[in-house]
Each structure stands twice: as C-alpha cells, then as structure tokens.
Design a protein around this motif. Structure first.
Motif, PDB file in Angstrom:
ATOM      1  N   PHE A 192       0.837  -1.207   0.000  1.00  5.17           N
ATOM      2  CA  PHE A 192       0.000   0.000   0.000  1.00  5.17           C
ATOM      3  C   PHE A 192       0.872   1.258   0.000  1.00  5.17           C
ATOM      4  N   VAL A 193       1.972   1.205   0.725  1.00  6.02           N
ATOM      5  CA  VAL A 193       2.892   2.356   0.794  1.00  6.02           C
ATOM      6  C   VAL A 193       3.536   2.597  -0.574  1.00  6.02           C
ATOM      7  N   LYS A 194       3.958   1.504  -1.210  1.00  2.00           N
ATOM      8  CA  LYS A 194       4.593   1.605  -2.532  1.00  2.00           C
ATOM      9  C   LYS A 194       3.630   2.243  -3.531  1.00  2.00           C
ATOM     10  N   GLU A 195       2.383   1.792  -3.518  1.00  2.00           N
ATOM     11  CA  GLU A 195       1.412   2.339  -4.467  1.00  2.00           C
ATOM     12  C   GLU A 195       1.146   3.811  -4.178  1.00  2.00           C
ATOM     13  N   LEU A 196       1.054   4.170  -2.893  1.00  3.00           N
ATOM     14  CA  LEU A 196       0.836   5.573  -2.516  1.00  3.00           C
ATOM     15  C   LEU A 196       1.962   6.455  -3.051  1.00  3.00           C
ATOM     16  N   LYS A 197       3.209   6.002  -2.870  1.00  3.86           N
ATOM     17  CA  LYS A 197       4.358   6.762  -3.372  1.00  3.86           C
ATOM     18  C   LYS A 197       4.234   6.987  -4.888  1.00  3.86           C
ATOM     19  N   MET A 198       3.835   5.905  -5.589  1.00  2.45           N
ATOM     20  CA  MET A 198       3.729   6.006  -7.050  1.00  2.45           C
ATOM     21  C   MET A 198       2.645   6.996  -7.463  1.00  2.45           C
ATOM     22  N   TYR A 199       1.550   7.013  -6.703  1.00  2.00           N
ATOM     23  CA  TYR A 199       0.478   7.960  -7.027  1.00  2.00           C
ATOM     24  C   TYR A 199       0.885   9.410  -6.753  1.00  2.00           C
ATOM     25  N   VAL A 200       1.649   9.639  -5.682  1.00  5.24           N
ATOM     26  CA  VAL A 200       2.119  11.003  -5.396  1.00  5.24           C
ATOM     27  C   VAL A 200       3.065  11.456  -6.519  1.00  5.24           C
ATOM     28  N   ASP A 201       3.980  10.555  -6.935  1.00  8.20           N
ATOM     29  CA  ASP A 201       4.898  10.876  -8.050  1.00  8.20           C
ATOM     30  C   ASP A 201       4.120  11.140  -9.341  1.00  8.20           C
ATOM     31  N   TYR A 202       3.118  10.308  -9.588  1.00  9.30           N
ATOM     32  CA  TYR A 202       2.299  10.418 -10.801  1.00  9.30           C
ATOM     33  C   TYR A 202       1.572  11.773 -10.807  1.00  9.30           C
ATOM     34  N   PHE A 203       1.031  12.141  -9.636  1.00 10.39           N
ATOM     35  CA  PHE A 203       0.301  13.408  -9.493  1.00 10.39           C
ATOM     36  C   PHE A 203       1.223  14.598  -9.780  1.00 10.39           C
ATOM     37  N   ARG A 204       2.434  14.522  -9.228  1.00 10.51           N
ATOM     38  CA  ARG A 204       3.412  15.598  -9.454  1.00 10.51           C
ATOM     39  C   ARG A 204       3.732  15.716 -10.961  1.00 10.51           C
ATOM     40  N   ASN A 205       3.949  14.563 -11.595  1.00  9.66           N
ATOM     41  CA  ASN A 205       4.260  14.576 -13.036  1.00  9.66           C
ATOM     42  C   ASN A 205       3.115  15.142 -13.866  1.00  9.66           C
ATOM     43  N   GLU A 206       1.892  14.820 -13.476  1.00 10.25           N
ATOM     44  CA  GLU A 206       0.722  15.338 -14.201  1.00 10.25           C
ATOM     45  C   GLU A 206       0.712  16.865 -14.176  1.00 10.25           C
ATOM     46  N   ILE A 207       1.022  17.431 -13.000  1.00 12.23           N
ATOM     47  CA  ILE A 207       1.024  18.895 -12.865  1.00 12.23           C
ATOM     48  C   ILE A 207       2.185  19.507 -13.651  1.00 12.23           C
ATOM     49  N   GLU A 208       3.351  18.854 -13.559  1.00 14.18           N
ATOM     50  CA  GLU A 208       4.536  19.391 -14.259  1.00 14.18           C
ATOM     51  C   GLU A 208       4.395  19.329 -15.775  1.00 14.18           C
ATOM     52  N   SER A 209       3.570  18.394 -16.256  1.00 12.47           N
ATOM     53  CA  SER A 209       3.474  18.246 -17.717  1.00 12.47           C
ATOM     54  C   SER A 209       2.391  19.142 -18.335  1.00 12.47           C
ATOM     55  N   ILE A 210       1.732  19.955 -17.497  1.00  7.65           N
ATOM     56  CA  ILE A 210       0.715  20.877 -18.044  1.00  7.65           C
ATOM     57  C   ILE A 210       1.433  21.988 -18.797  1.00  7.65           C
ATOM     58  N   SER A 211       1.061  22.143 -20.051  1.00 10.66           N
ATOM     59  CA  SER A 211       1.678  23.253 -20.807  1.00 10.66           C
ATOM     60  C   SER A 211       0.575  24.250 -21.144  1.00 10.66           C
ATOM     61  N   GLY A 212       0.914  25.503 -21.111  1.00  8.60           N
ATOM     62  CA  GLY A 212      -0.089  26.539 -21.384  1.00  8.60           C
ATOM     63  C   GLY A 212      -0.980  26.753 -20.173  1.00  8.60           C
ATOM     64  N   GLU A 213      -2.066  27.445 -20.399  1.00  8.67           N
ATOM     65  CA  GLU A 213      -2.961  27.779 -19.296  1.00  8.67           C
ATOM     66  C   GLU A 213      -3.803  26.575 -18.909  1.00  8.67           C
ATOM     67  N   ILE A 214      -4.005  26.414 -17.612  1.00  8.42           N
ATOM     68  CA  ILE A 214      -4.778  25.269 -17.124  1.00  8.42           C
ATOM     69  C   ILE A 214      -6.279  25.503 -17.378  1.00  8.42           C
ATOM     70  N   THR A 215      -6.962  24.451 -17.821  1.00  8.30           N
ATOM     71  CA  THR A 215      -8.394  24.577 -18.093  1.00  8.30           C
ATOM     72  C   THR A 215      -9.189  24.257 -16.820  1.00  8.30           C
ATOM     73  N   ALA A 216     -10.448  24.659 -16.816  1.00  6.62           N
ATOM     74  CA  ALA A 216     -11.323  24.397 -15.659  1.00  6.62           C
ATOM     75  C   ALA A 216     -11.476  22.888 -15.453  1.00  6.62           C
ATOM     76  N   ASN A 217     -11.512  22.153 -16.571  1.00  2.00           N
ATOM     77  CA  ASN A 217     -11.670  20.700 -16.521  1.00  2.00           C
ATOM     78  C   ASN A 217     -10.449  20.027 -15.881  1.00  2.00           C
ATOM     79  N   GLN A 218      -9.253  20.482 -16.306  1.00  2.00           N
ATOM     80  CA  GLN A 218      -7.998  19.947 -15.737  1.00  2.00           C
ATOM     81  C   GLN A 218      -7.945  20.217 -14.233  1.00  2.00           C
ATOM     82  N   LEU A 219      -8.362  21.434 -13.878  1.00  2.00           N
ATOM     83  CA  LEU A 219      -8.335  21.866 -12.486  1.00  2.00           C
ATOM     84  C   LEU A 219      -9.228  20.983 -11.621  1.00  2.00           C
ATOM     85  N   LYS A 220     -10.425  20.727 -12.134  1.00  2.00           N
ATOM     86  CA  LYS A 220     -11.389  19.894 -11.420  1.00  2.00           C
ATOM     87  C   LYS A 220     -10.815  18.490 -11.210  1.00  2.00           C
TER      88      LYS A 220
END
Length: 603
Positions: free
Chosen positions: A520-548
C-alpha cells in the motif's frame, strides 16, 4: 461436482509470451494461470512446438485459411487442454505411488487447506495407503484453470486487399470466437476497459449463458480498477443475460504491463468499497440478467450465481497475501511479476531473466513506449531498447511492423497504422522537420523523442518464447520487451516453483532485500509521483476541466491516506512494521500537501 480450488493465488497474464504456456507448466498442481490470445502467430508457433514435443499430429493453419486467427487460437487452446489433462493423470499416479512426491506437493498447499490436512491424515494412517490415497486424489484434486486474456482495445479492423472484413473478423472478436469454440471450460479475462461491440458479440456463444443446471461452461472475468467501473460493465453485460463470474481488481500503478491509473483512488479504499458493496453488485446484475434471460426464453437461475472478487498488483509477502484474503474477503490474489523469476512457471529467455534478477528500483519505470498511448511499465537495458536506440542514431527510426496488432491510428491510413512503425514515424519526423525553425532546440529534441520512443510491442513481447524454445525469429531484429511491475526490484534470484509457492504461503522466504516497502505504501508513493508529473506536464494555461480533475485526484489521495491511518491502527497484521508504515504514509502525505495545483486564471 465442482472440486475445491487448491490455491489462494493465481498467475495473471503477462505480456504476450510470458504466460503463453504457463498452464502446461503449472496447471497439474492446481495453479490457475492466464494465456494472452492476442498474437495468433506466436500461438501457432507454440502449437507447432508443443505438438512436436508431445508427439501429437498437427497441420499448419496458414493465413490462407478463411478464419485463420480464430482457428489457430481454438487449436492451441484444445492442445493445451489435452496436454494439461495428460500431465494431470501422470501427476496423480505419481502422487499415489511416491510418498516423496506427495510430501513435496503437500508443502506447496496452503497451511489452512483441508486437502493438505486430508493428505496428512492418510499419511499418518498408513493402512491400505495406496488405495485410500488414490480415492482421495480422485475426489479432491483438480487442475488449475486455463484462462485466457483479451485486451479489449486490441480490436483492429481487418481488410483483404482494400475491402474491410465484417466486424467478427476484428482482432478481439476473432480471439473471442477462438476461445468460445475451444473445448475449455474456463474464463476469458477482459482487460483495458469496455468495448461495447465486443461485449455484445458474447451473445453469439451459448457457452457464456447458464444452462438448465445454472452452470456456465465458459465464464467472464473483468479486470477493473474501481467499483464504479465494475458496476457499469457488469450491468451492461447482465442486460444481455451475461454474468460476470469474477471482478479482478488491479492496482492502477503498482502492476506490470500497461498502467491504468485511477483518479487517485488507492487500492485499499477500492477493496473496502468492494467488500462493503459486493451484495449490491451481485443483486443488481442478477436482477438484470434474469430479466434478459426471460426475454430470450432461456433458462435462468433463481439464485444469483457465484461471484468472486480477486486482487493483483504489487503483492510480495505471505503477510500481504494473507491480509488481503482475510481483511477484504478476497477469493484469490494474483502474483505476476515474481513468477518471471520462476523458469518452471513462465516463458522468459535467460538474458532477460538475468536482467530482471539484477533490476533495482531505478531500473523499473513507467514509460511512454506503448503505441496505445497508455503508460507502460518498462525495464532499463532490454535488448529492444538497445536495438531501437541504434536505429534512431542511424536515422532509421521505427519498426517494420510485421504483425500490425497495434496498427490502430487512422491519422494517415484508413486501414490503421501503428505509431511505432517506420511508416508512421517517417511522416511525423518529416512534419516536425518542416516546423523546426519555429521551435527551440530543446522543444525540437523533446518532440523527436516523443515520436521515436514508441516500441514494437507485438514483436518485443513475443520474442522471449522464441528465444527460450529455440524457435527461429524472422524479420527485423526487435529484441525483447518486458513489462514487470515495480515489485521486481525486491526479487533478486531465480526461484523454483516449489519455493515461490512456499513463499506465498509463508513457509519460506525468497526475499533477500530488506528495503521492500509495504504494497500500500509503494502504491501511494507512485500515485504522489504520478500526481506531481501530471502537474509538471501541463503546458499553457490550465483549463477548468484539468483543475477539477487534479483537485479530485488530490482529494481522493488524501482520503485514501486517512483510510490507511485507521487501517494500520486497527489491523493485527504488519505489527513489526506498523510504526515504519505510519511514518512513510505521513511522509507521502506531507509531500502531497506540498504539491501546488496551479490556479485557474479567470479573465
């Protein structure tokens, strides 16, 4: 009479080749495994190989046959069934005649198994041992399931010359027909989401409907990542009179192969929801199925049919195994990745197996090499990666694309083209060259990598079996692609089947690494990393949909962390690790809180 399932684990499908013949290797011991039926060319080669090895007559099913894909699959599955039954009969004889063989087999059974206790009593009795043991074996032992996997997305249209063939000749449809026409009494595992056309095609095969005795000759297993998806798909099939016999929950990220991340829902919370709402799932589907079967004037069951809940992805210790079974009332736990190091169970060439043995955390990563455009678990240093890089350096990027199972892009060709093919990459690289002057050197290089990083999975995921069995590989060299889960980092030696099964049941440990985190800890770490990457890969202005979506993702993760806090406070399991686990969960919670979601500027 349905015999008791011997084991509390199963071996899930791995790649195209890694479990292509696993039932032939392990089914006689009562171990269930899953064959991929995506690659009919590999299947035909394996049928030739095993027919020769076991002295069965066979004729080649060439591509000139009208329905060659389905016929190849049916013939191979029938052959596997025949070999498994033959091996099972020999094994039963061996158990009755050799106490050593019997003791070895008993050491591979769960400690809580009634069958193990029954054998123990017979051994202690000693009176008319052989006759009693034979009767016991006949009435209690059964072979493991020979299940098959269809990835629902791999359903390419097919053409003869320029004429499109009818829908039933699509890849997944033909694979389903191949299984449906086989002698097997087992299940088809449907993975990678819903394909309504394929689901409707099931109605053509009576074996998927209950008979007068409320039995299913062939069953449906859905691989799902959350409860909502299970409910939607189960009810969709139930409205056609079809029953889902098992929901196979897979961790969104802590698994091998393609990774289908959830919206931040963690495995523990997903399992909890299934535990709480299982009856809802059963009754909803039962009512819809009965109604549909009545309309078809077909036999229907008064009581709901059996429905199993199983789980897989990242499990590595007997304690985790036992915890999942007891805490969530799970019927079976899938152990995939660790079995890649068991030569008796999986088809892996020695070079690749050595690479797996030496793999550390840093060598296992989520890549973008899959032409499906879905994150794909990958291992650094494979022969496929080396050959692909060599072609890129020689300006010959892309694969010759001989099999075309992933030729799904219609961007440049109505027949479909694979994004890993040379044909596709040449067009994309030429387009990129045309706009080179408008891009920075860095942006140009990044765009180029995005095009050329795709790998030929059709060939790469099949080559291991050819290499292991000395079957000639034709065409362009692609090497081997392998897709273990992150769990591989903690398994570092070749292991016998007996030892791996003893490890699962807590009678031995094959783990030498002491840095393995709780699943469970390993999966949690992977999700936190995944979440960070999702935010870092946003290019341009963030849409309302992305934000939600991002806010919902973060909220789900925080909810999951809260759930784990309560879980580890109250469970009797993991006592020696509780403090460490709680510390790690808190650590990732702080990491998550510190990740800022960009704000949406309102003009």
């Amino acid at each position: 009479m349905k015999k008791t399932t011997l084991h509390t684990f199963h071996i899930p499908v791995m790649g195209l080749a890694y479990t292509i013949d696993s039932p032939i290797r392990v089914a006689q011991y009562g171990i269930s495994s899953v064959i991929s039926i995506a690659d009919d060319e590999l299947i035909e080669k394996m049928r030739n190989f095993y027919s020769t090895k076991f002295h069965f007559p066979h004729e080649e099913i060439s591509q000139k046959f009208h329905d060659y894909r389905a016929e190849r699959i049916t013939s191979y599955l029938n052959l596997v069934d025949k070999i498994v039954k033959q091996k099972f009969e020999s094994f039963k004889t061996e158990l009755a005649e050799s106490k050593t063989a019997l003791e070895n087999f008993m050491s591979m059974l769960p400690n809580s198994s009634d069958i193990k206790k029954g054998f123990q009593n017979l051994l202690e009795d000693g009176i008319s041992f052989k006759e009693n043991i034979q009767n016991f074996i006949e009435s209690h032992l059964s072979v493991g399931e020979i299940d098959v996997n269809i990835m629902t997305k791999l359903d390419k249209d097919n053409f003869v010359k320029n004429e499109q063939l009818p829908l039933e000749f699509n890849d997944a449809h033909a694979a389903l027909r191949g299984f449906a026409n086989s002698n097997l009494e087992s299940s088809v595992v449907l993975s990678a989401g819903m394909n309504p056309r394929l689901y409707s095609y099931f109605e053509n095969f009576p074996d998927f409907f209950p008979n007068e005795n409320n039995q299913l000759k062939k069953r449906i297993i859905l691989k799902v990542s959350d409860f909502r998806s299970a409910m939607i798909q189960g009810n969709f099939l139930a409205k056609k009179g079809l029953w889902v016999s098992e929901y196979r929950i897979e961790s969104g990220l802590n698994c091998g192969g393609h990774a289908f991340a959830t919206d931040g829902l963690l495995l523990g919370t997903i399992l909890e929801e299934f535990k709480q709402k299982k009856e809802q799932l059963v009754q909803s589907a039962h009512q819809l199925m009965v109604k549909a079967l009545q309309q078809k004037n077909a036999p229907y069951p008064d009581q709901a049919l059996e429905l199993k809940i199983t789980v897989q992805g990242g499990v590595g210790t007997s304690e985790e195994h036992e915890f999942l079974l007891s805490n969530y009332n799970i019927d079976s736990v899938g152990w995939g990745t660790p079995f890649l190091l068991v030569p008796e169970a999986t088809s892996v060439d020695q070079t690749t197996r050595n690479l797996l043995i030496n793999a550390k955390e840093r060598d296992l990563y989520l890549s973008h090499i899959s032409p499906l455009g879905v994150p794909f678990n990958t291992l650094k240093g494979t022969t496929n990666e080396i050959l692909k890089q060599k072609r890129i350096q020689e300006n010959k990027a892309g694969s010759s694309c001989p099999k075309k199972f992933l030729a799904l892009s219609k961007e440049y060709d109505p027949h479909g083209i694979c994004t890993a093919s040379k044909k596709y990459q040449d067009i994309k690289l030429a387009e990129l060259e045309n706009i080179k002057d408008t891009l920075s050197a860095d942006a140009f290089e990044k765009s180029k990598v995005k095009i050329t990083e795709k790998s030929c999975l059709c060939v790469g995921l099949a080559n291991s079996s050819y290499l292991e069995n000395d079957i000639k590989i034709k065409g362009q060299a692609q090497g081997v692609v392998i897709c273990p889960g992150p769990n591989m980092a903690y398994f570092d030696q070749e292991v016998s089947l007996k030892h791996m099964v003893e490890h699962i049941y807590g009678n031995k440990s094959v783990l030498r690494a002491n840095n393995r985190p709780n699943l469970f800890v390993k999966e949690l770490k992977m999700y936190v990393d995944y979440f960070r990457n999702e935010i870092e890969s946003i290019s341009g202005e963030i849409t309302a949909n992305q934000l939600k979506k991002l806010n919902s993702f973060k909220a789900n993760l925080l909810e999951g962390i809260e759930y784990y806090h309560n879980l580890f406070e109250s469970t009797f399991y993991f006592k020696s690790e509780t403090e460490k686990i709680k510390y790690q969960i808190d650590f990732y919670k702080l990491e998550l809180i510190s990740i800022n979601i960009p704000s949406h500027e309102i003009a």
